[in-house]
Write a protein that holds these residues in place. Structure first.
Motif, PDB file in Angstrom:
ATOM      1  N   THR A  14      -7.945 -14.392   0.183  1.00  0.00           N
ATOM      2  CA  THR A  14      -6.548 -13.889   0.914  1.00  0.00           C
ATOM      3  C   THR A  14      -6.156 -14.828   2.007  1.00  0.00           C
ATOM      4  O   THR A  14      -4.974 -14.878   2.317  1.00  0.00           O
ATOM      5  CB  THR A  14      -6.554 -12.484   1.085  1.00  0.00           C
ATOM      6  N   THR A 460      -1.774  -7.797   0.414  1.00  0.00           N
ATOM      7  CA  THR A 460      -2.663  -7.395   1.708  1.00  0.00           C
ATOM      8  C   THR A 460      -1.681  -7.742   3.002  1.00  0.00           C
ATOM      9  O   THR A 460      -1.693  -6.868   3.778  1.00  0.00           O
ATOM     10  CB  THR A 460      -3.796  -8.293   1.820  1.00  0.00           C
ATOM     11  N   GLN A 503      -4.264  -0.576  -2.214  1.00  0.00           N
ATOM     12  CA  GLN A 503      -5.607  -0.760  -2.051  1.00  0.00           C
ATOM     13  C   GLN A 503      -6.047  -1.080  -0.440  1.00  0.00           C
ATOM     14  O   GLN A 503      -6.692  -0.336   0.058  1.00  0.00           O
ATOM     15  CB  GLN A 503      -6.124  -1.667  -2.945  1.00  0.00           C
ATOM     16  N   THR A 504      -5.091  -1.952   0.192  1.00  0.00           N
ATOM     17  CA  THR A 504      -5.394  -2.059   1.590  1.00  0.00           C
ATOM     18  C   THR A 504      -4.812  -1.033   2.368  1.00  0.00           C
ATOM     19  O   THR A 504      -5.480  -0.723   3.555  1.00  0.00           O
ATOM     20  CB  THR A 504      -4.740  -3.542   1.862  1.00  0.00           C
TER      21      THR A 504
END
Length: 579
Positions: A14, A460, A503-504
């Motif tokens: 990322t 993210t 998810q983050t």
């Protein structure tokens, strides 16, 4: 920085660009911006825009995210293949299935069935045609067919052209998430590895909220407050039944058939209610067909009779047999899918069908595309579901329809031969060639962005907003569908991004992927593609800007409702709604 283990292996990161998440995310946005600028700014065709964005994604992946060029190319090839099969395979067979009813002449019977319901009240007929019949068309055809067909039907009833266009655009919202055999949800599930059944179950707890009120809104669009005041009972029954059926089918039956089941359930409920309740219909809301009947009975010609495309006396030939044959394809497809998805007596048919799926480790990509733990990425596995695919089940259903119609109609007025059915399939493929190219390039773009790390970096980065991101997540689906005209394309572009953000940020990824799908349903009515189809259907070419001004407020209002709903579903306030 992106990690290389050898000359041909790759692990996405990322912070691939300058060790910065922000820089990586902003650069990763370049392919998406390229797509939107080419499509909306330069007015290029969708597949040209998709191709340009795919090239941009490859450049960013290779130069910016340090992905080996051979792996980037293989990622694009895998995405294009997935776009062709199963995505477009399902869409093509769904449209072919619908076309069989057209070339056999049975679709005309179905249209007249809808026109005959409602005691000649144009408001009720408009609601049932645009909402219920449009939902069935969305389930089997999609790609603008519901707007084009139902828009023309409303005009033949006597509705003013622009009002008819606005009505069908608004109606074509709640069913979109499950359109073309729920291909937007199937696509999202394949890209995120979240079971499509789980995504469908959550969508089935979002879009029914819209379905509850859309029929009432349609009454208002057709006849203002008077229409709502005089016909709200039938709208409430139709909307509630549709919503409950959509919720039930998406979670407990076959999610691919959600729109078919919900549309038939809504129509059935309306027909049953009309047996015991009749609307008070003002003279100016009598449909053209009803006006013709009055004129003929009075022994004189009326203004409606002069404009009508056909005499209502033709409806007398709608025998029970022809009604059953007109509905037969839709009842058959429910039966076939029900057996394939649920039959476990003696043999577990769903398990047997799933066992025929062939998992292909994508040559050159599998084993070289690695996860952060150094394992082979499962995203490089392509599943060829040749027998269990909804497209194959639709092909089987179409073959049965052909045989039944050919046998039943032999020597009759609706000839359908096997040769004609095969020719219709070929014609469908040719007519869909630009859509096929568009979906293939967009899926290629999606796979490159996903497997190079661009999508995860963007997700993210966006997750930095925290749990409030759930409030804005439907906007991505709304924007993607508004620009591309396709909820499937919106999911191809943003489903993996939504998952990464969830998810983050600590938000249920399934909820956000479903929110992307649901947000797309209210973006459909303002997409340039849909506006053009609506304007053409009602013979008002060039009126797209007028239609946009009339519908954009409704689109934004419904989007706000979805945003608030999704946010509350991410909190204890409405988390009980989720499966």
């Amino acid at each position: 920085m992106a990690t290389r283990i050898s000359a041909v292996t790759f692990t996405p990161a990322t912070d691939a660009i300058a060790g910065s998440l922000t820089a990586s995310a902003l650069v990763g946005l370049a392919p998406l911006l390229t797509f939107f600028v080419l499509l909306a700014g330069f007015k290029l065709k969708a597949w040209y825009s998709g191709l340009g964005a795919l090239v941009a994604a490859l450049i960013v992946a290779i130069i910016g995210f340090d992905m080996p060029a051979p792996l980037a190319g293989l990622s694009a090839l895998q995405g294009i293949t997935f776009g062709l099969f199963p995505v477009m395979w399902i869409v093509i067979t769904a449209i072919w299935f619908y076309e069989l009813t057209v070339v056999s002449g049975r679709f005309e019977d179905l249209r007249r069935i809808f026109n005959s319901i409602g005691h000649g009240d144009m408001r009720i007929q408009a609601m049932l045609i645009a909402f219920c019949f449009g939902g069935m068309l969305e389930a089997l055809a999609g790609f603008g067919a519901p707007v084009a067909i139902t828009g023309a039907m409303l005009v033949t009833l006597g509705m003013p052209a622009l009002r008819a266009a606005v009505t069908v655009l608004i109606a074509n919202t709640a069913p979109v998430a499950f359109g073309a055999m729920a291909i937007p949800i199937t696509t999202a599930g394949a890209l995120t590895d979240i079971p499509a059944t789980e995504i469908a179950a959550v969508v089935g707890r979002q879009t029914p909220v819209l379905a509850l009120f859309v029929p009432l809104l349609l009454l208002f669009l057709v006849d203002g407050r008077r229409g709502v005041r005089q016909a709200w009972p039938i709208a409430l029954v139709t909307g509630t039944t549709f919503a409950l059926a959509q919720f039930w089918c998406s979670s407990h039956f076959s999610y691919e058939l959600t729109d078919v089941v919900a549309s038939l359930a809504g129509l059935t409920a309306a027909v049953l209610m009309l047996q015991v309740w009749k609307p008070r219909t003002p003279e100016d809301q009598l449909s053209r067909t009803r006006t013709d009947v009055i004129a003929v009975q009075a022994g004189k010609e009326g203004p409606g009779a002069a404009r009508a495309p056909q005499r209502p006396v033709a409806d007398e030939s709608l025998t029970t047999s022809r009604v059953v044959m007109a509905l037969f394809p839709y009842l058959l497809v429910i039966t076939v899918f029900g057996i394939a998805k649920l039959w476990t007596v003696g043999v577990d048919l769903p398990e047997r069908l799933a066992a025929t799926d062939v998992e292909i480790e994508w040559p050159g990509l599998y084993g070289n595309l690695l996860t952060g733990g150094g394992d082979a990425s499962s995203s490089a596995v392509y599943t060829f579901s040749w027998l269990s695919s909804p497209g194959t089940l639709l092909l089987l259903s179409g073959a049965i329809v052909t045989l039944v119609y050919a046998r039943r109609d032999s020597g009759g007025m609706f000839p359908l031969t096997v040769r004609r059915a095969v020719a219709t399939f070929g014609t469908t493929v040719v007519r869909m060639k630009l859509a096929i190219a568009t979906v293939a390039t967009v899926l290629g773009l999606s796979y490159v962005m996903n497997q190079s790390g661009q999508t995860v970096a963007i997700g993210t980065w966006l997750a930095g907003t925290g749990t409030i991101f759930a409030l804005f997540s439907p906007i991505l689906g709304w924007l993607g569908t508004a620009v591309t005209g396709s909820d499937t394309s919106a999911n191809a572009l943003f489903a993996r991004l939504q998952q990464a953000a969830g998810q983050t940020a600590g938000i249920d990824p399934t909820l956000l992927v479903a929110a992307n799908t649901s947000g797309g349903v209210v973006g459909k009515l303002i997409s340039p593609q849909n506006l053009t189809i609506a304007a053409t259907a009602v013979d008002q070419p060039g009126s797209e800007s007028v239609l946009l001004r009339k519908v954009i407020g409704y689109s934004v209002a419904m989007l706000v409702i979805l945003c608030v709903l999704v946010y509350l579903q991410s909190t204890p306030v409405l988390s009980w709604m989720l499966p």
